[in-house]
Design an enzyme around this catalytic site. Structure first.
Site, mmCIF file in Angstrom:
data_model
loop_
_atom_site.group_PDB
_atom_site.id
_atom_site.type_symbol
_atom_site.label_atom_id
_atom_site.label_comp_id
_atom_site.label_asym_id
_atom_site.label_seq_id
_atom_site.Cartn_x
_atom_site.Cartn_y
_atom_site.Cartn_z
ATOM 1 N N GLU A 1 72.088 35.246 56.305
ATOM 2 C CA GLU A 1 72.529 33.887 55.918
ATOM 3 C C GLU A 1 73.490 33.335 56.980
ATOM 4 O O GLU A 1 74.289 34.087 57.519
ATOM 5 C CB GLU A 1 73.267 33.934 54.571
ATOM 6 C CG GLU A 1 72.354 34.293 53.431
ATOM 7 C CD GLU A 1 73.082 34.418 52.089
ATOM 8 O OE1 GLU A 1 74.262 34.015 52.005
ATOM 9 O OE2 GLU A 1 72.470 34.916 51.153
ATOM 10 N N ARG B 1 71.355 40.141 46.572
ATOM 11 C CA ARG B 1 71.622 40.045 48.002
ATOM 12 C C ARG B 1 70.291 39.961 48.746
ATOM 13 O O ARG B 1 69.330 40.654 48.383
ATOM 14 C CB ARG B 1 72.398 41.269 48.500
ATOM 15 C CG ARG B 1 73.877 41.223 48.192
ATOM 16 C CD ARG B 1 74.604 40.167 49.034
ATOM 17 N NE ARG B 1 76.029 40.092 48.778
ATOM 18 C CZ ARG B 1 76.615 39.249 47.904
ATOM 19 N NH1 ARG B 1 75.883 38.421 47.186
ATOM 20 N NH2 ARG B 1 77.928 39.227 47.766
ATOM 21 N N HIS C 1 72.717 30.020 48.361
ATOM 22 C CA HIS C 1 73.702 30.980 47.827
ATOM 23 C C HIS C 1 74.735 30.277 46.935
ATOM 24 O O HIS C 1 75.931 30.275 47.222
ATOM 25 C CB HIS C 1 74.406 31.729 48.968
ATOM 26 C CG HIS C 1 74.996 33.047 48.524
ATOM 27 N ND1 HIS C 1 75.054 34.155 49.338
ATOM 28 C CD2 HIS C 1 75.571 33.422 47.354
ATOM 29 C CE1 HIS C 1 75.645 35.159 48.680
ATOM 30 N NE2 HIS C 1 75.976 34.721 47.481
#
Ligand code: DGY
Length: 308
Positions: A264, A235, A282
């Protein structure tokens, strides 16, 4: 009624429609709680993903009809689990099925960062490649180096297995030491300085949340060997971006490969100008097979929760 917040792979959506009456929001971009709150009439289950923040306030506002929230992610940081438990709402996630895919991206980032793959490709596409040269785009070997894994869970252990195929020595740092069968010869460090000082590559595979927030900060970066390479498929919140960007600029960290970011999709713009940062949007679990498996597992969880 199943409320589906985001796009799903076609096979997953088809199954969801076979099993439930669905309300499909196809939300894009940053999450606005109101988009959920406006669509809850008759809803008993919610299918969401890691971009949807189910905090205590949103969970408190859910109607009593909502029995389960399933997230198409292994990460659960975006859901306030205590608030859900207090409301008796079951939470399901999708562990195991994305282990391989995410470990593959970790390995890919290590290779891309060490071998300057992004930089070389950008240069070639810009028409600036002048042909083979013995001194052009020289990176570092990955084979035979030392890999340190912060967060030796399922994905970290799978990455370790893959890295052993490159003759890498594995070190790790975790809350607890693993049993020997899971450790598989990896060297456990209880403290940051001995861990970070022993490795050439750092892979962050720890979950997000308050306990790991900004774990990779300026102090810990300073404990890395000069020229270390950092990759993150866990993360973004585990990294202090300003500290990592400064270290990439000074080349104390030679290169980074990042698939996850703070805030994000609006990552720190400091990364965008760094040639020695490989930046992915991602995609750790983004394969057809894996996303189908994640979606099916989330639907299994919903079926189980609604049957109780
Ligand atoms: C996960 O499953 O947690 C991935 O990061 C995708 O959200």
């Amino acid at each position: 009624m199943l409320l589906i917040t985001r796009d799903l792979p076609p096979d997953v959506l088809a199954r969801a429609r076979r099993e439930h009456e669905t309300r499909e929001l196809h939300l894009q971009g940053p999450f606005a709680p109101q988009s959920v709150l406006d669509n809850l009439a008759g809803v008993d289950a919610i299918l969401c993903n890691a971009a949807d923040k189910f905090d205590a306030a949103l969970i408190a506002d859910l109607p009593a009809s909502v029995k389960v929230i399933a997230t198409v992610s292994v990460g659960l940081e975006h859901i306030d689990l205590e608030a859900a438990a207090a409301r008796g709402i079951a939470i399901c996630n999708t562990p195991d099925v994305l282990t391989n895919a995410t470990a593959e991206v970790g390995l890919m980032l290590m290779l891309m960062a060490a071998r300057r793959a992004g930089e070389g490709e950008r240069l070639l596409r810009a028409g600036q490649w002048k042909g083979f040269s013995a001194t052009f785009n020289l990176g570092r070997d990955v084979t035979g180096k030392t890999l340190g894994i912060f967060g030796m869970g399922r994905i970290g252990r799978r990455l370790a297995e893959m890295a052993r195929g490159l003759d890498m020595q594995i070190h790790y740092h975790n809350r607890h030491r693993l049993e020997p069968a899971l450790e598989a010869g990896a060297i456990y460090h209880t403290d940051d300085a001995s861990f970070l000082g022993a490795i050439d590559f750092l892979s962050i595979n720890a979950p997000g949340g308050p306990q790991t927030r900004h774990w990779l900060n300026a102090e810990r970066i300073g404990m890395l060997r000069p020229g270390a390479i950092v990759v993150n498929t866990g993360r973004g919140s585990t990294v202090d971006d300003e500290a990592l960007i400064a270290a990439l600029r000074s080349l104390h960290v030679a290169a980074a490969g990042l698939d996850v970011f703070n805030n994000e999709p609006n990552l720190n713009p400091g990364y965008l100008t760094l040639e020695n940062a490989v930046l992915l949007p991602h995609i750790g679990s983004a394969t057809v097979e894996t996303r189908n498996a994640m979606g099916f597992l989330a639907l299994d969880g919903i079926a189980k929760a609604l049957a109780i």
